[in-house]
Write a protein that holds these residues in place. Sequence first.
Motif, mmCIF file in Angstrom:
data_model
loop_
_atom_site.group_PDB
_atom_site.id
_atom_site.type_symbol
_atom_site.label_atom_id
_atom_site.label_comp_id
_atom_site.label_asym_id
_atom_site.label_seq_id
_atom_site.Cartn_x
_atom_site.Cartn_y
_atom_site.Cartn_z
ATOM 1 N N ILE A 25 46.630 21.810 41.010
ATOM 2 C CA ILE A 25 45.882 23.536 40.883
ATOM 3 C C ILE A 25 46.020 24.104 41.262
ATOM 4 C CG2 ILE A 25 43.095 23.312 40.458
ATOM 5 C CD1 ILE A 25 42.802 20.493 41.540
ATOM 6 N N ILE A 26 45.943 25.482 40.295
ATOM 7 C CA ILE A 26 46.261 26.937 41.788
ATOM 8 C C ILE A 26 44.020 27.268 41.746
ATOM 9 C CG2 ILE A 26 46.568 29.083 40.976
ATOM 10 C CD1 ILE A 26 48.583 25.993 39.359
ATOM 11 N N CYS A 27 44.836 27.885 42.587
ATOM 12 C CA CYS A 27 43.641 28.466 43.167
ATOM 13 C C CYS A 27 43.440 30.480 43.683
ATOM 14 C CB CYS A 27 42.205 27.978 44.234
ATOM 15 S SG CYS A 27 41.027 29.063 44.534
ATOM 16 N N LEU A 28 42.445 30.679 43.030
ATOM 17 C CA LEU A 28 42.346 32.330 43.139
ATOM 18 C C LEU A 28 41.838 32.347 44.815
ATOM 19 C CD1 LEU A 28 42.249 35.026 40.142
ATOM 20 C CD2 LEU A 28 44.431 34.490 41.401
ATOM 21 N N LEU A 29 42.704 32.990 45.651
ATOM 22 C CA LEU A 29 42.102 33.729 46.880
ATOM 23 C C LEU A 29 42.733 34.998 46.837
ATOM 24 C CD1 LEU A 29 44.800 31.768 48.902
ATOM 25 C CD2 LEU A 29 42.687 30.951 48.933
ATOM 26 N N ARG A 30 42.330 36.319 45.883
ATOM 27 C CA ARG A 30 42.013 36.982 45.859
ATOM 28 C C ARG A 30 40.966 37.851 44.208
ATOM 29 N NH1 ARG A 30 46.153 41.828 47.897
ATOM 30 N NH2 ARG A 30 44.291 43.430 48.311
ATOM 31 N N GLY A 31 40.498 38.776 44.098
ATOM 32 C CA GLY A 31 39.818 39.275 42.970
ATOM 33 C C GLY A 31 38.552 38.440 42.578
ATOM 34 N N SER A 32 39.159 37.708 41.385
ATOM 35 C CA SER A 32 38.024 36.679 41.079
ATOM 36 C C SER A 32 38.349 35.408 41.940
ATOM 37 C CB SER A 32 38.659 36.242 39.515
ATOM 38 O OG SER A 32 37.814 37.068 38.772
ATOM 39 N N VAL A 33 37.647 35.313 43.407
ATOM 40 C CA VAL A 33 38.076 34.143 44.594
ATOM 41 C C VAL A 33 37.734 32.844 44.230
ATOM 42 C CG1 VAL A 33 37.752 34.004 46.807
ATOM 43 C CG2 VAL A 33 37.637 36.511 46.025
ATOM 44 N N GLY A 34 38.686 32.315 44.018
ATOM 45 C CA GLY A 34 38.284 30.726 43.937
ATOM 46 C C GLY A 34 37.950 30.157 42.263
ATOM 47 N N LYS A 35 38.331 31.054 41.276
ATOM 48 C CA LYS A 35 38.611 30.563 40.331
ATOM 49 C C LYS A 35 40.222 29.666 39.849
ATOM 50 C CE LYS A 35 39.188 32.850 35.791
ATOM 51 N NZ LYS A 35 39.400 34.005 34.503
ATOM 52 N N THR A 36 39.470 28.380 39.701
ATOM 53 C CA THR A 36 40.529 27.852 39.463
ATOM 54 C C THR A 36 41.202 27.234 38.411
ATOM 55 O OG1 THR A 36 39.473 25.769 39.510
ATOM 56 C CG2 THR A 36 40.005 26.353 41.795
ATOM 57 N N ALA A 37 43.203 26.936 38.398
ATOM 58 C CA ALA A 37 43.276 26.035 36.819
ATOM 59 C C ALA A 37 43.774 25.251 36.820
ATOM 60 C CB ALA A 37 43.507 27.220 36.044
ATOM 61 N N LYS A 38 44.107 24.370 35.944
ATOM 62 C CA LYS A 38 46.334 23.304 35.535
ATOM 63 C C LYS A 38 47.137 23.778 35.920
ATOM 64 C CE LYS A 38 46.359 18.809 35.032
ATOM 65 N NZ LYS A 38 45.483 17.562 34.311
ATOM 66 N N PHE A 39 47.300 22.823 36.202
ATOM 67 C CA PHE A 39 48.656 23.625 35.735
ATOM 68 C C PHE A 39 49.654 22.225 35.094
ATOM 69 C CE2 PHE A 39 53.817 22.774 36.522
ATOM 70 C CZ PHE A 39 54.044 23.970 35.412
ATOM 71 N N GLU A 40 49.885 22.295 33.586
ATOM 72 C CA GLU A 40 50.733 21.168 33.594
ATOM 73 C C GLU A 40 52.459 21.346 32.799
ATOM 74 O OE1 GLU A 40 48.390 19.574 29.890
ATOM 75 O OE2 GLU A 40 47.137 19.078 31.224
ATOM 76 N N ALA A 41 52.844 20.483 33.047
ATOM 77 C CA ALA A 41 54.294 21.133 32.862
ATOM 78 C C ALA A 41 54.701 20.442 31.068
ATOM 79 C CB ALA A 41 55.353 19.723 33.705
ATOM 80 N N ASN A 42 55.259 21.539 30.745
ATOM 81 C CA ASN A 42 55.978 20.772 29.254
ATOM 82 C C ASN A 42 57.819 20.646 29.683
ATOM 83 O OD1 ASN A 42 56.979 23.449 29.288
ATOM 84 N ND2 ASN A 42 55.040 24.094 28.427
ATOM 85 N N GLU A 43 58.078 20.329 27.578
ATOM 86 C CA GLU A 43 58.924 20.024 28.005
ATOM 87 C C GLU A 43 60.377 21.133 28.272
ATOM 88 O OE1 GLU A 43 59.816 19.035 23.936
ATOM 89 O OE2 GLU A 43 58.757 16.851 24.250
ATOM 90 N N GLN A 44 59.341 22.481 28.447
ATOM 91 C CA GLN A 44 60.208 24.075 28.460
ATOM 92 C C GLN A 44 60.156 24.191 29.583
ATOM 93 O OE1 GLN A 44 59.434 26.616 25.717
ATOM 94 N NE2 GLN A 44 60.913 28.407 26.185
ATOM 95 N N PHE A 45 59.022 24.151 30.447
ATOM 96 C CA PHE A 45 58.879 24.542 31.193
ATOM 97 C C PHE A 45 58.158 22.989 32.594
ATOM 98 C CE2 PHE A 45 58.195 27.995 29.398
ATOM 99 C CZ PHE A 45 58.970 28.715 29.386
ATOM 100 N N ASP A 46 59.443 22.713 33.693
ATOM 101 C CA ASP A 46 58.091 21.403 34.219
ATOM 102 C C ASP A 46 58.168 22.327 36.078
ATOM 103 O OD1 ASP A 46 60.721 21.822 35.277
ATOM 104 O OD2 ASP A 46 62.048 20.737 35.451
ATOM 105 N N THR A 47 57.868 23.102 36.206
ATOM 106 C CA THR A 47 58.106 23.624 37.335
ATOM 107 C C THR A 47 57.025 25.346 37.034
ATOM 108 O OG1 THR A 47 58.366 24.768 39.456
ATOM 109 C CG2 THR A 47 59.981 25.069 38.153
#
Length: 519
Positions: free
Chosen positions: A413-435
């Motif tokens: 889970i990625i959380c913003l610490l500046r700007g839209s503080v507290g906004k979160t989103a999930k990182f899902e790896a795929n076949e092309q990008f695993d990180t």
Amino acid sequence: MTAQQLKNSILQMAVQGKLVPQDPSDEPASVLLERIKAEKQELIKAGKIKKDKKSSEIFRGAAHNLPYVFCEQIGKEIRDISDEIPFEIPDSWEWVRLGSIVYNRGQMKPTSDFCYVDIGSIDNKRQRLGDTENIITPDKAPSRAKKIIDVGDIIYSTVRPYLHNMCIIDRQFSLQPIASTGFATMTCYSGLLNKYLFYYLLAPDFDNYANDTENSKGVAYPAINDDRLYKALIPLPPLSEQHRIVAKIEELLPYIERYGKAEEHITALNTTFPEALKKSILQEAVQGKLVPQDPDDEPASVLLERIRVEKQKLIKAGKIKKSKHESVIVTRDKIPYEIPDSWVWCKLSDLAILENGDRSSKYPVEADYVEIGIPFFGAKDIDGDMMSFQNVRFISQQKYDELGNGKLVDGDIICLLRGSVGKTAKFEANEQFDTGFICAQMLIIRLLDKSLFGYISSYFKSPDYTNYVESKVTGTAVRQMPAKEMGNLLIPLPPLAEQHRIVAKIEEIMPMIERLTLR
């Protein structure tokens, strides 16, 4: 039906003779028209108005043994205008052209200080003249300041007529009032009640005429010229009935206004209600009030202990560092509300590894960007609840390998610490990008037990979380929050089985709420 639709309906009924009953003892409008003709001749004789070379007279064909329903005579020419008549009117009424029942007071070039009335002088929500006088000296008079007006006159903006910039001049001015040439100015002959004409100009029938593309020309600023305007057909009732119509309209308008305010309130409620309902449901969820507890569920304390043991293994293996400020004790004075007995209070740092991005001198700069490589995520790459690869920047594998913290794994889970503080989103790896790599204004939240994801994600949408973040934000020009405050976030943790029931119930309810917003 909206308040405006109701008002339009009432005005249209009024001008069709359907709002008040006809009185057979009323002097018919035909007699009224004869008086208007006589008054017009007196004004021409006195030099106050010019003779109209194309004066119009409309009559019923049957009255002159003509095979037409309605005819119009201009000079010696008589023509059939039956197709132009928009609706039936009572027998005591007459159809007239607007130019036959009004005149204007002419124009003048200001030679002394005057009160200027332009479009900005009109409140087009209420069709009222503003209270403030715009006094101008003759040397600063706009070129459009020419039309003479007086109390009782109607002014009607011919530019973008759909905006209804119009009013009755209802008060005296301290100086000579002069209106912009952007208005058609109308002085009513005796026998035509200015308020009746005013309400007709607001009625849908006239509105359609004035805004028809055959009459109103132009794209950005469509306008109807005076010739077209004064050719508009007006249904003229007897004078007594005009008074009754105006009285009935003004009796009904306060009710329409109240209806409009109620409509605005309901509209606002409908707009805010779905979002408020979402927040309420999420708050109920994290307080243990959305789904029933099951005594057979394994208590959250057992779950928390398993996570603690797993964390200790990672520390021992050197995969993560032990926090110097770690505490598993949540004192009662810190608890914001009561939770079920099977739940526990804990900190986010008890459930997850929190990792900042690499902020060293090796942090990527624009020169490090490549066409394709390792995604380098910024705030702009948050798309709803997910990290988006669509417009992401890339850094090379070599640059990525140089970096320390801030490297993503699937499910983070990625959380913003500046700007839209507290906004979160999930990182899902795929076949092309695993990180991927996060920018400096982000924080990685890596849950020690991935099965917590659904509940924790729901908690991050709750008012409880929003209020906490707002209480920890610093800065005004740039809002920000220290990463440690996320670690200190208190979370009410249910048993795992109940977490799953909570998430299932939220996923069942939220689409129903979304449908409310589409109504």
